[in-house]
Design an enzyme around this catalytic site. Structure first.
Site, mmCIF file in Angstrom:
data_model
loop_
_atom_site.group_PDB
_atom_site.id
_atom_site.type_symbol
_atom_site.label_atom_id
_atom_site.label_comp_id
_atom_site.label_asym_id
_atom_site.label_seq_id
_atom_site.Cartn_x
_atom_site.Cartn_y
_atom_site.Cartn_z
ATOM 1 N N THR A 155 1.037 5.357 6.672
ATOM 2 C CA THR A 155 0.438 6.024 4.915
ATOM 3 C C THR A 155 -0.993 6.480 5.384
ATOM 4 O O THR A 155 -1.231 7.730 5.603
ATOM 5 C CB THR A 155 0.656 5.239 3.973
ATOM 6 O OG1 THR A 155 0.027 3.889 3.991
ATOM 7 C CG2 THR A 155 2.158 4.827 3.172
ATOM 8 N N LYS A 181 1.871 -0.764 10.532
ATOM 9 C CA LYS A 181 1.137 0.151 9.622
ATOM 10 C C LYS A 181 0.390 -0.849 8.925
ATOM 11 O O LYS A 181 1.139 -1.880 8.376
ATOM 12 C CB LYS A 181 2.018 1.320 9.231
ATOM 13 C CG LYS A 181 2.897 0.793 8.087
ATOM 14 C CD LYS A 181 2.537 0.566 6.667
ATOM 15 C CE LYS A 181 1.845 1.581 6.132
ATOM 16 N NZ LYS A 181 1.335 1.354 4.830
ATOM 17 N N THR A 192 0.225 -1.868 2.687
ATOM 18 C CA THR A 192 1.153 -2.649 2.793
ATOM 19 C C THR A 192 1.192 -2.583 4.341
ATOM 20 O O THR A 192 0.999 -1.762 5.085
ATOM 21 C CB THR A 192 2.762 -1.870 2.527
ATOM 22 O OG1 THR A 192 2.706 -1.960 0.937
ATOM 23 C CG2 THR A 192 3.865 -2.833 2.917
ATOM 24 N N GLU A 279 -10.082 -1.097 5.546
ATOM 25 C CA GLU A 279 -10.530 -0.062 4.887
ATOM 26 C C GLU A 279 -12.266 -0.049 5.039
ATOM 27 O O GLU A 279 -12.666 -1.030 4.743
ATOM 28 C CB GLU A 279 -10.415 0.233 3.339
ATOM 29 C CG GLU A 279 -8.951 0.264 3.173
ATOM 30 C CD GLU A 279 -8.353 -1.166 2.527
ATOM 31 O OE1 GLU A 279 -7.122 -1.324 2.246
ATOM 32 O OE2 GLU A 279 -9.140 -1.940 2.307
ATOM 33 N N ASN A 402 -11.663 2.935 -2.501
ATOM 34 C CA ASN A 402 -10.826 2.264 -3.231
ATOM 35 C C ASN A 402 -11.288 2.430 -4.731
ATOM 36 O O ASN A 402 -10.826 2.065 -5.678
ATOM 37 C CB ASN A 402 -10.761 0.689 -3.057
ATOM 38 C CG ASN A 402 -9.840 0.305 -2.048
ATOM 39 O OD1 ASN A 402 -8.741 0.751 -2.076
ATOM 40 N ND2 ASN A 402 -10.504 -0.227 -0.802
ATOM 41 N N SER A 407 -7.023 8.055 -10.470
ATOM 42 C CA SER A 407 -5.620 8.262 -9.576
ATOM 43 C C SER A 407 -5.026 9.351 -10.846
ATOM 44 O O SER A 407 -5.408 9.290 -11.774
ATOM 45 C CB SER A 407 -4.726 6.946 -9.945
ATOM 46 O OG SER A 407 -4.606 6.522 -11.143
#
Lengths: 407, 407
Positions: A155, A181, A192, A279, A402, A407
């Site tokens: 992703t 991943k 995930t 991240e 983040n 969103s």
């Protein structure tokens, strides 16, 4: 998406007998990349798995748990771009429908299909796209390889992650390949970790389960990026038996030790690759704890250090801030005594017996912290318990990924 | 140092009978500000306290623990700029010497002196400066007030923090004043929360201990900035009895309920002030959990949410990312069922029965998240356990404060 500075090259991987790979574009997001992976396994393939301990698991996780006990697999379906987590009855129905479609295509029972999804949370997997996607991936079976499979399950990963190991079983070389991943993240997604391991060894499902659980305890359970546990984390291991090596049914079987060691090595490689793609990560941090009252206590102390925002920001700043390590040991709640505690960075002891070492010289520590791989060592001086965990530093990159969006 | 955007004005505070305040400059850092506080208490002052659960406490914390059981205080000494934590025998000797000096100056037993220090870790408190500092503060006794005391105990706090409450005890009004420092952080320091509460009520030490412990459980134990626990956290409450109200010896005493409620109110005010000064904070977040199997379980779920970097970055970004709240509930390990879970932001229910609410409208949620005070509500639907905790968002400011430097 900038590639992680800790990325490593994609390895050369052997094909695994009994594994056929197909990918397709279901279009879970407005993109043209492959986002559905279908793998067909040879008859008799054994499967074992570990899944998230989250109390709010996705329906795919639930289906894996329901199907794992029978120990045999014929198909694996992975969706990227939609985690299908927290989507109620609609999400579960879509997952069931996609699994039934895969079973019909592969001519097997539905409970021989294993499924995983990763991506946005709270949006039910679109059933029509999921069924059309797995149908298209079936049409492409045999055309794909592990590199393509890895690309299809990613992703926000910034680089594709896979690893390889091998072992001799009864004089026959068996191969193990793992793809994984995880750890990138975009609005409003949740990372995930999905890991899939394929081997041409023949392994009895119960034993595969046991050694995967043991390997997991020393690999995937020993990494943390931010201490946040996904609703969808899944690791599945598939053993096709295609190498023709004798079946491993327990520790007394030929090659059992070698195979278990190879599996643990593979899981460790995969787990560290996830941390390398954490991240905002600029440094891979290994935390080694010794001298705890037992291994479980050592693990909790190590995770307290690895999850401490203050320790992780200090490493990001190249700061030999051993006081923050003391703090993280102290807050773990595990048996420890200040005056027996010793702390190292790299190979340099910085504090012992409850105080900084006499004549402490920060120069070698600063040099170690300037590198991209940092080791923090703690000796509690209480017993013989040991643990090793991996994390990454906490940087502006994490905040940007983040927080700097709506969103 | 930029003042926190969540700062509130310094309150108007009454003097407390039986409390005399003096401050001085010991010079623990190259500065001219006051960094030593001495408070002299009237004879008979009762004391109670709560200290860090860290397994690596500072010697000042150890001395408080040794002296608290006898329940009486004549002096309080606080140093700012050096926490004296993890400094071995030299640090303990310096703390003992400063306490003995204070006792000699005040003409009391050494075990009636309570001490706390905050600042750099790993550097023994300089004994000569500490003794000279407390001597100078003694010479200034009576000249200081609570505003000066608050200024003298701060380190990287961006605003001074104090609060006030009162109660009627046997028809006599008693005052409670609290001062607190904590949550700023500079290289290579570690934040320490030090809170001091002063009242002119007369309270029996055992009862003061009991109600302080209860208030602490609902205030200081319910805040988190980054989940990192200091080696030096200390809250002490001193009751001088100077108001002339009847002594509170237990729940049957006149005014016991009112006094306990005022103490809890004061502790709650002080605790939220610390969160308002959390490193990099731009939003104060209240997490309310209901429907847990019991209150302790609700508290653990609330802290899992409040400590989640993904939840805290989402709030920083003004993002109604309820999926991350689901994740944080799931990882808490407490009894929960996905399909009974409901989540709110402010007064708007966003998810229930394991899925997003039908017709979910993000507009009122986005408006709520745009403010500087955010409420996250979770109903687990399992029982009647409840909890409320406070935290702040996680921003680039946190990284800048903690990573963008070399010590």
């Amino acid at each position: 998406m900038t590639i992680s500075p800790l990325a490593t090259p994609f390895p050369s991987l052997p094909a695994i007998g009994g594994v056929r790979i197909g990918t397709a574009t279901a279009g879970y997001k407005p993109w043209t990349r492959a986002d559905v992976l279908l793998i067909k396994f040879a008859e008799g393939t054994a499967v074992a798995g570990v899944t998230t301990r989250s109390r709010c698991p996705s329906p795919e996780v639930e289906l894996c748990r329901e199907r794992l006990p029978q120990g045999r697999a014929r198909g694996l379906v992975v969706n990227a771009g939609n985690s299908n987590a927290f989507t109620g009855a609609a999400g579960r129905a879509a997952a069931l429908a996609q699994g039934e479609a895969a079973a019909a295509l592969l001519g097997c029972a539905t409970d021989a299909i294993f499924q995983a999804s990763t991506g946005v949370i709270g949006v039910p997997l679109p059933r029509d796209k999921a069924v059309a996607g797995v149908t298209a991936a079936h049409a492409a079976l045999g055309a794909g390889d592990f590199a393509g499979a890895t690309a299809a399950i990613g992703t926000t990963d910034t680089f594709p992650k896979a690893a390889h190991a091998s072992a001799l079983v009864g004089g026959v070389r068996v191969e193990l390949v793992g793809i994984i991943k995880g750890s990138g993240m975009i609005a409003p997604d949740m990372a995930t970790m999905l890991g899939f391991i394929f081997t041409d060894a023949a392994v009895e499902p119960g034993f595969l389960r046991a050694i995967l659980a043991a390997a997991n305890a020393r690999s995937f359970s020993c990494i943390t990026v931010d201490g946040d546990t996904s609703t969808s984390d899944t690791v599945l291991a598939f053993a096709t038996g295609a190498a023709g090596a004798p079946c491993i049914t327990g520790w007394d079987s030929a090659g059992a030790d070698a195979f278990a060691a190879a599996l643990e090595d593979l899981c460790g490689q995969l787990a560290r690759l996830v941390v390398r793609d954490g991240e905002g990560a600029t440094k891979l941090i290994e935390v080694r704890v010794a001298g705890a009252v037992d291994d479980a206590s050592a693990h909790r102390v190590a995770m307290s250090i690895a999850n401490s925002p203050l320790v992780k920001t200090a490493i990001a700043g190249g700061d030999a801030n051993w006081g923050r390590v003391v703090m993280a040991v102290g807050k773990a709640g595990e048996p420890a005594e200040r005056d027996r505690l010793a702390i190292s960075f790299g190979t340099t002891r910085v504090a012992e017996a409850g105080a900084v070492v006499p004549g402490y010289d920060e120069a070698p520590v600063a040099a170690h912290l300037a590198g991209s791989e940092v080791a923090i060592g703690v000796d509690l001086g209480m017993g013989t318990g040991r643990a090793r965990v991996w994390t990454c530093d906490l940087t502006h990159g994490y905040i940007s990924i983040n927080a700097d969006y709506r969103s």
